[in-house]
Design a protein around this motif. Structure first.
Motif, short mmCIF file in Angstrom:
data_model
loop_
_atom_site.label_atom_id
_atom_site.label_comp_id
_atom_site.label_asym_id
_atom_site.label_seq_id
_atom_site.Cartn_x
_atom_site.Cartn_y
_atom_site.Cartn_z
N LYS A 295 -8.18 50.68 -32.96
CA LYS A 295 -8.53 51.70 -31.95
C LYS A 295 -9.00 52.99 -32.60
O LYS A 295 -9.83 53.72 -32.05
CB LYS A 295 -7.30 51.96 -31.06
CG LYS A 295 -7.56 52.86 -29.88
CD LYS A 295 -6.32 52.96 -29.02
CE LYS A 295 -5.15 53.56 -29.79
NZ LYS A 295 -3.95 53.77 -28.95
N GLY A 296 -8.49 53.30 -33.80
CA GLY A 296 -8.80 54.57 -34.44
C GLY A 296 -10.09 54.60 -35.23
O GLY A 296 -10.38 55.61 -35.89
N THR A 297 -10.87 53.51 -35.21
CA THR A 297 -12.12 53.53 -35.98
C THR A 297 -13.13 54.53 -35.42
O THR A 297 -13.95 55.08 -36.16
CB THR A 297 -12.77 52.13 -36.01
OG1 THR A 297 -13.04 51.71 -34.66
CG2 THR A 297 -11.87 51.13 -36.71
N GLY A 298 -13.03 54.77 -34.10
CA GLY A 298 -13.92 55.74 -33.47
C GLY A 298 -15.37 55.30 -33.36
O GLY A 298 -16.24 56.09 -33.01
N ARG A 299 -15.65 54.03 -33.64
CA ARG A 299 -17.02 53.54 -33.56
C ARG A 299 -17.38 53.15 -32.14
O ARG A 299 -16.54 52.68 -31.38
CB ARG A 299 -17.20 52.34 -34.49
CG ARG A 299 -17.08 52.70 -35.97
CD ARG A 299 -17.05 51.46 -36.83
NE ARG A 299 -16.97 51.81 -38.25
CZ ARG A 299 -16.70 50.94 -39.21
NH1 ARG A 299 -16.50 49.67 -38.90
NH2 ARG A 299 -16.64 51.32 -40.47
N GLU A 300 -18.64 53.36 -31.80
CA GLU A 300 -19.09 53.09 -30.44
C GLU A 300 -20.45 52.43 -30.48
O GLU A 300 -21.38 52.91 -31.12
CB GLU A 300 -19.16 54.41 -29.66
CG GLU A 300 -19.50 54.23 -28.20
CD GLU A 300 -19.51 55.56 -27.46
OE1 GLU A 300 -18.46 55.97 -26.94
OE2 GLU A 300 -20.59 56.20 -27.43
N ALA A 301 -20.56 51.29 -29.82
CA ALA A 301 -21.84 50.58 -29.71
C ALA A 301 -22.39 50.76 -28.30
O ALA A 301 -21.65 51.11 -27.38
CB ALA A 301 -21.65 49.10 -30.02
N LEU A 302 -23.67 50.52 -28.15
CA LEU A 302 -24.26 50.50 -26.81
C LEU A 302 -24.03 49.10 -26.26
O LEU A 302 -24.55 48.12 -26.79
CB LEU A 302 -25.75 50.83 -26.86
CG LEU A 302 -26.46 50.88 -25.50
CD1 LEU A 302 -25.87 51.98 -24.62
CD2 LEU A 302 -27.96 51.08 -25.67
N ARG A 303 -23.24 49.00 -25.21
CA ARG A 303 -22.92 47.71 -24.61
C ARG A 303 -23.93 47.40 -23.51
O ARG A 303 -24.03 48.14 -22.53
CB ARG A 303 -21.51 47.73 -24.02
CG ARG A 303 -20.44 48.21 -24.98
CD ARG A 303 -19.13 48.42 -24.23
NE ARG A 303 -18.07 48.98 -25.07
CZ ARG A 303 -16.90 49.40 -24.58
NH1 ARG A 303 -16.65 49.33 -23.28
NH2 ARG A 303 -15.99 49.89 -25.41
#
Length: 323
Positions: A44-52
């Motif tokens: 959860k703490g990776t903070g990465r976000e992809a466009l879903r």
């Protein structure tokens, strides 16, 4: 593999670790479920976000061909693309073909792409039960775009919109008549309608179909999370690649606008709350079936319903009252 080791490997982009983690979250075993929850918490703490991007469409419309052409275009732009393809499961045997990697042969060979087919099993909504968790794992692994392909179009195939940032509906030329029954369920949720196969002899029909759906979209009530002009309809060709760059530009423009207006984060927060409630419901049902006394009582009441001694509604009310 220990959970901490697996989490580190995923965060470093290890594709084999990612595949193993998705297998773990899809498992129905109770001990695997506990490990899956721990893994998701660790990442959860990776903070990465992809466009879903959710993708649905009628059978035979060319979803796999479109995803391969679209995915290759994105990888050529330097983006990492994950494809989560949900295969329908047999109502008789429970099995699935899981053949999407063979359909997307060129994309599956790209080092910047990851393709994972999953069985729908008995889950409604066009997605597998753990697809949302697989999306979270792909984000933690550093993918820029996650494409979620549903089993097909229908009134219930809208669950993908509850786990994606953008919902794309793929249609075939001159396919309006057979879609009349599903328009209200799907079209109201679509952010972008793409008419595929706009090439060769079907190009003129695709342009007409696109114009028809553009007109239909104007009749829908405008949503607050949409800028002027959205949702919109475009023509594309998975065969020639025509329109793919324009479709990607529109997706980026819509995502950027929603981020700037605060709709993007609000949508994700609402989705998380919705899936929390769904997880609680599923967990409660699972506990009921595991409890020996409740299971025996359910069997007894089922036989009484079969014999006509009680109505299904009355039997259900009695079980719930005892709980």
């Amino acid at each position: 593999m220990e959970i901490d080791t697996l989490a580190r490997a995923i965060a470093e982009g290890d594709r084999r670790a990612l595949a193993r983690a998705i297998t773990l979250v899809e498992s129905g075993r109770e001990d695997h479920r506990a490990k899956a929850v721990a893994l998701l918490e660790a990442l959860k703490g990776t903070g990465r976000e992809a466009l879903r991007i959710g993708l649905s469409g009628t059978p035979g419309v060319g979803k796999s061909s479109f995803i391969e052409a679209f995915g290759l275009m994105l990888t050529e732009k330097g983006l990492k693309v994950a494809v989560l393809a949900v295969d329908p499961s047999s109502a008789r045997t429970g099995g699935s073909i899981l053949g999407d990697k063979t359909r997307m042969e060129r994309l599956s060979r790209s080092p910047a792409a990851f393709i994972r087919p999953s069985p729908a099993q008995r889950q409604l909504g066009g997605v597998a039960r753990r697809t949302r968790e697989a999306v979270a794992l792909c984000e933690a692994a550093g993918f820029d775009v996650v494409l979620i392909e549903t089993v097909g179009v229908g009134q219930s195939e809208t669950a993908v919109a509850e786990m994606s940032d953008l919902f794309v509906l793929l249609l075939a030329p001159a396919g309006g008549d057979e879609l009349q029954g599903v328009k209200r369920g799907i079209m109201e949720m679509a952010d972008l309608i793409l008419v595929n196969k706009a090439d060769g002899a079907l190009e003129a029909a695709a342009v007409r179909t696109c114009a028809d759906y553009a007109g239909a979209l104007r009749l829908l009530r405008k949503r607050p999370e949409d800028p002027e002009g959205f949702p919109k309809a475009l023509t594309v060709s998975a065969h020639t690649g025509a329109g793919l760059a324009e479709a990607w530009a529109e997706m980026q423009a819509l995502a950027d606008w929603r981020r700037a207006q605060g709709h993007f984060e609000a949508r994700r927060a609402a989705q998380a709350a919705s899936w929390f409630a769904a997880e609680v419901r599923e967990g409660l049902l699972a506990r009921l079936t595991r409890d020996p006394e409740t299971r025996a009582r359910m069997t007894e009441m089922t036989e009484r319903v079969r014999a006509g001694e009680m109505t299904p509604e009355g039997a259900a009310a009695e079980i719930l009252a005892e709980l």
